[in-house]
Design a protein around this motif. Sequence first.
Motif, PDB file in Angstrom:
ATOM      1  N   PHE A  93      18.354  34.273   1.324  1.00 54.58           N
ATOM      2  CA  PHE A  93      17.979  34.784   2.639  1.00 54.58           C
ATOM      3  C   PHE A  93      18.516  33.837   3.715  1.00 54.58           C
ATOM      4  CE2 PHE A  93      15.041  37.531   0.552  1.00 54.58           C
ATOM      5  CZ  PHE A  93      14.537  38.435   1.488  1.00 54.58           C
ATOM      6  N   THR A  94      19.302  34.367   4.651  1.00 55.01           N
ATOM      7  CA  THR A  94      19.675  33.650   5.864  1.00 55.01           C
ATOM      8  C   THR A  94      18.983  34.338   7.028  1.00 55.01           C
ATOM      9  OG1 THR A  94      21.836  33.041   4.974  1.00 55.01           O
ATOM     10  CG2 THR A  94      21.568  32.921   7.366  1.00 55.01           C
ATOM     11  N   CYS A  95      18.259  33.574   7.846  1.00 53.36           N
ATOM     12  CA  CYS A  95      17.556  34.150   9.002  1.00 53.36           C
ATOM     13  C   CYS A  95      18.242  33.696  10.282  1.00 53.36           C
ATOM     14  CB  CYS A  95      16.097  33.733   9.007  1.00 53.36           C
ATOM     15  SG  CYS A  95      15.133  34.478   7.668  1.00 53.36           S
ATOM     16  N   LEU A  96      18.343  34.628  11.221  1.00 52.83           N
ATOM     17  CA  LEU A  96      19.077  34.392  12.463  1.00 52.83           C
ATOM     18  C   LEU A  96      18.145  34.574  13.654  1.00 52.83           C
ATOM     19  CD1 LEU A  96      21.930  33.837  13.621  1.00 52.83           C
ATOM     20  CD2 LEU A  96      22.251  36.322  13.719  1.00 52.83           C
ATOM     21  N   LEU A  97      18.024  33.509  14.451  1.00 54.55           N
ATOM     22  CA  LEU A  97      17.243  33.523  15.689  1.00 54.55           C
ATOM     23  C   LEU A  97      18.185  33.462  16.877  1.00 54.55           C
ATOM     24  CD1 LEU A  97      14.643  30.803  14.622  1.00 54.55           C
ATOM     25  CD2 LEU A  97      14.089  33.211  14.967  1.00 54.55           C
ATOM     26  N   GLY A  98      17.642  33.756  18.061  1.00 55.51           N
ATOM     27  CA  GLY A  98      18.441  33.639  19.270  1.00 55.51           C
ATOM     28  C   GLY A  98      17.820  34.427  20.397  1.00 55.51           C
ATOM     29  N   PRO A  99      18.161  34.097  21.641  1.00 58.21           N
ATOM     30  CA  PRO A  99      17.611  34.824  22.786  1.00 58.21           C
ATOM     31  C   PRO A  99      18.088  36.276  22.814  1.00 58.21           C
ATOM     32  CG  PRO A  99      19.365  33.339  23.477  1.00 58.21           C
ATOM     33  CD  PRO A  99      19.095  33.028  22.044  1.00 58.21           C
ATOM     34  N   SER A 100      17.340  37.123  23.486  1.00 55.95           N
ATOM     35  CA  SER A 100      17.708  38.528  23.607  1.00 55.95           C
ATOM     36  C   SER A 100      19.055  38.657  24.304  1.00 55.95           C
ATOM     37  CB  SER A 100      16.645  39.292  24.412  1.00 55.95           C
ATOM     38  OG  SER A 100      15.416  39.299  23.724  1.00 55.95           O
ATOM     39  N   GLY A 101      19.886  39.565  23.789  1.00 58.70           N
ATOM     40  CA  GLY A 101      21.164  39.844  24.417  1.00 58.70           C
ATOM     41  C   GLY A 101      22.296  38.930  24.009  1.00 58.70           C
ATOM     42  N   VAL A 102      22.033  37.968  23.108  1.00 56.74           N
ATOM     43  CA  VAL A 102      23.081  37.029  22.739  1.00 56.74           C
ATOM     44  C   VAL A 102      24.076  37.632  21.753  1.00 56.74           C
ATOM     45  CG1 VAL A 102      21.947  35.945  20.751  1.00 56.74           C
ATOM     46  CG2 VAL A 102      23.468  34.581  22.195  1.00 56.74           C
ATOM     47  N   GLY A 103      23.654  38.691  21.020  1.00 56.69           N
ATOM     48  CA  GLY A 103      24.578  39.349  20.105  1.00 56.69           C
ATOM     49  C   GLY A 103      24.143  39.359  18.650  1.00 56.69           C
ATOM     50  N   LYS A 104      22.856  39.127  18.385  1.00 59.38           N
ATOM     51  CA  LYS A 104      22.376  39.103  16.999  1.00 59.38           C
ATOM     52  C   LYS A 104      22.577  40.457  16.322  1.00 59.38           C
ATOM     53  CE  LYS A 104      18.167  37.879  18.077  1.00 59.38           C
ATOM     54  NZ  LYS A 104      18.341  37.928  19.549  1.00 59.38           N
ATOM     55  N   SER A 105      22.189  41.531  16.999  1.00 61.55           N
ATOM     56  CA  SER A 105      22.352  42.873  16.418  1.00 61.55           C
ATOM     57  C   SER A 105      23.829  43.217  16.263  1.00 61.55           C
ATOM     58  CB  SER A 105      21.660  43.925  17.296  1.00 61.55           C
ATOM     59  OG  SER A 105      20.263  43.702  17.353  1.00 61.55           O
ATOM     60  N   THR A 106      24.650  42.799  17.227  1.00 60.01           N
ATOM     61  CA  THR A 106      26.088  43.053  17.139  1.00 60.01           C
ATOM     62  C   THR A 106      26.685  42.334  15.936  1.00 60.01           C
ATOM     63  OG1 THR A 106      26.232  43.343  19.536  1.00 60.01           O
ATOM     64  CG2 THR A 106      28.282  42.848  18.364  1.00 60.01           C
ATOM     65  N   LEU A 107      26.197  41.133  15.645  1.00 59.83           N
ATOM     66  CA  LEU A 107      26.681  40.402  14.480  1.00 59.83           C
ATOM     67  C   LEU A 107      26.386  41.171  13.195  1.00 59.83           C
ATOM     68  CD1 LEU A 107      27.888  37.958  13.110  1.00 59.83           C
ATOM     69  CD2 LEU A 107      25.718  36.762  13.385  1.00 59.83           C
ATOM     70  N   LEU A 108      25.179  41.728  13.091  1.00 63.74           N
ATOM     71  CA  LEU A 108      24.854  42.547  11.921  1.00 63.74           C
ATOM     72  C   LEU A 108      25.772  43.760  11.841  1.00 63.74           C
ATOM     73  CD1 LEU A 108      20.942  42.695  11.735  1.00 63.74           C
ATOM     74  CD2 LEU A 108      22.484  41.188  10.509  1.00 63.74           C
ATOM     75  N   ARG A 109      25.967  44.422  12.970  1.00 60.13           N
ATOM     76  CA  ARG A 109      26.804  45.617  12.988  1.00 60.13           C
ATOM     77  C   ARG A 109      28.253  45.276  12.642  1.00 60.13           C
ATOM     78  NH1 ARG A 109      25.231  50.172  15.338  1.00 60.13           N
ATOM     79  NH2 ARG A 109      27.265  50.509  16.298  1.00 60.13           N
ATOM     80  N   PHE A 110      28.721  44.118  13.072  1.00 60.23           N
ATOM     81  CA  PHE A 110      30.073  43.686  12.724  1.00 60.23           C
ATOM     82  C   PHE A 110      30.200  43.529  11.212  1.00 60.23           C
ATOM     83  CE2 PHE A 110      33.320  40.535  11.842  1.00 60.23           C
ATOM     84  CZ  PHE A 110      34.367  40.920  12.657  1.00 60.23           C
ATOM     85  N   LEU A 111      29.233  42.876  10.594  1.00 59.06           N
ATOM     86  CA  LEU A 111      29.268  42.679   9.150  1.00 59.06           C
ATOM     87  C   LEU A 111      29.197  44.004   8.405  1.00 59.06           C
ATOM     88  CD1 LEU A 111      26.922  39.574   8.841  1.00 59.06           C
ATOM     89  CD2 LEU A 111      29.377  39.624   8.374  1.00 59.06           C
TER      90      LEU A 111
END
Length: 249
Positions: free
Chosen positions: A26-44
């Motif tokens: 399990f790798t967990c990803l934190l970060g402020p809203s709008g930084v691109g966390k969801s986009t990173l998932l979608r890219f993968l």
Amino acid sequence: MRHACVEFNSTRLFHNLSLDLGAGSFTCLLGPSGVGKSTLLRFLAGLVGHDAASGTVTCSDGKALNDRVAYMAQQDLLLPWRSVRENVVLGAVLRGEKPDLARADHLIAEVGLQKARHMRPAELSGGMKQRAALARTLMEDRPVVLMDEPFSALDPLNRMRIQDLAARVLHGKTVLLVTHDPLEALRVGHKVMVLQGSPATLSDAVIPDGHIPRDITDPVILRHQAELLQQLGALSSQGDRSDLEEASQ
């Protein structure tokens, strides 16, 4: 993932961003809203158009990633005319396969929806919808699982129970989980990273000791939580100052 670049509306979210996901962890990803966390998932997951993105995603065994991913978005995306059970087996139906109804019923029971398996989404609470979406993701049984805030709509007790379930059912799979909760990340993550900045960069990984799911009262876990909160708080403060400076100009 190597040299990922993503740009929307002339805003560059990532530039030359690279990430390694440990197999079976399990790798967990934190970060402020709008930084691109969801986009990173979608890219993968291969869900970002080539006109907006470049870079490569490869597996250590040389096989393509595309058909080996289960993806759980922030929205439950349940089809309103289908029951919980029908939504859980949707992937098999769309592929023209015969659904394993026994396994579907088992997973539905595991997420606490056994009595609701014949109900439609309009009859469910937000937390129940999210649990149904989780059961649908688990039903896919893929080696790589991408999850975007999968427990955010759950009350604290159900949240911990479903975290336990995910840690058990997804054991041995390669998981990337986005969350806003540092304690959740530390409870279920083999490593925790923070996505920050514009274009976004990844912090060095926090690697807590012990087996998942971890004891949230462990002083070491609480110390890591304080460190992550301090880092996220500092990022938020910097973002607020930047917004104010931009507005003043």
